[in-house]
Design a protein around this motif. Structure first.
Motif, PDB file in Angstrom:
ATOM      1  N   MET A   1      35.784  14.205  25.499  1.00  0.00           N
ATOM      2  CA  MET A   1      35.136  13.648  26.686  1.00  0.00           C
ATOM      3  C   MET A   1      33.659  14.020  26.698  1.00  0.00           C
ATOM      4  N   LEU A   2      32.817  13.055  27.055  1.00  0.00           N
ATOM      5  CA  LEU A   2      31.392  13.297  27.262  1.00  0.00           C
ATOM      6  C   LEU A   2      31.132  13.281  28.760  1.00  0.00           C
ATOM      7  N   HIS A   3      30.549  14.354  29.270  1.00  0.00           N
ATOM      8  CA  HIS A   3      30.275  14.508  30.700  1.00  0.00           C
ATOM      9  C   HIS A   3      28.768  14.397  30.914  1.00  0.00           C
ATOM     10  N   ILE A   4      28.354  13.465  31.766  1.00  0.00           N
ATOM     11  CA  ILE A   4      26.933  13.218  31.961  1.00  0.00           C
ATOM     12  C   ILE A   4      26.590  13.347  33.444  1.00  0.00           C
ATOM     13  N   VAL A   5      25.561  14.129  33.735  1.00  0.00           N
ATOM     14  CA  VAL A   5      25.027  14.226  35.096  1.00  0.00           C
ATOM     15  C   VAL A   5      23.566  13.763  35.039  1.00  0.00           C
TER      16      VAL A   5
END
Length: 196
Positions: A187-191
């Motif tokens: 999973m790639l988590h982007i904020v």
């Protein structure tokens, strides 16, 4: 939204809700970026695990899910209204301090993703914060139970965000998970923060 994917969640709302994992450890970090008591839009709230934390922390929450059945399960669990809403039905402008989209935009067809992220950009107040997570890959496809995923590469996703509005990246990291169909995934988590 891909119809076959939406129908999966409509048919399997109770089973998916029973499987749903504990709230993301990234949620607390996201909430710390928002003003106390701020307004949050949650897209794809699923079983409501994240929504319950947001409410307990005193935020004003508009919780939504594309599946009416899932929305009903979540509303019952968290004792808070959950709207059945598809991503392309989002029409708000500068209404939210934060938008939380955990493992849901990964189902948006690739050619529609920039438009959906553009809607999220418009819905955020200037300086508002947007979290989303995606399964990393190199080309879209379906999993073993028929759900559609856009499986983006990080550079493709960055270009898609750039095409949707002005953003400032806050953070980006990855984690390893096991999906509902037991398949491993990264999973790639982007904020990001709305900067325009």
């Amino acid at each position: 939204m891909d119809d076959a994917t939406l129908q999966f969640y409509r048919r399997n709302a109770e089973a998916y809700a029973g499987w749903a994992k504990a709230p993301s450890t990234r949620l607390i970090g996201f909430l710390k970026l928002l003003p106390p008591g701020g307004a949050i839009l949650e897209l794809g709230c699923g079983a409501g695990n994240h929504a319950a934390v947001m409410l307990a922390e005193g935020f004003v929450l508009r919780a939504t899910d594309g599946s009416p059945e899932m929305a009903e399960v979540a509303a019952r669990r968290i004792k808070h209204p959950v709207e059945a809403m598809l991503f392309d039905e989002l029409e708000d402008r500068e209404a939210y301090d934060g938008v939380w989209a955990s493992a849901c935009l990964l189902h948006v067809p690739r050619d529609e993703l920039a438009g959906i992220i553009g809607r999220i950009h418009r819905a955020l107040k200037p300086g508002g914060v947007f979290y989303a997570s995606y399964k990393i890959g190199h080309g879209d496809g379906r999993d073993s139970i028929g759900r559609y995923y856009n499986y983006p590469a990080a550079d493709w996703l960055a270009a898609t965000y750039a095409a949707s509005g002005a953003w400032t990246q806050v953070s980006s990291d990855t984690s390893e998970i096991k999906s509902f169909d037991e398949a491993p995934a990264t999973m790639l988590h982007i904020v990001v923060r709305r900067s325009g």
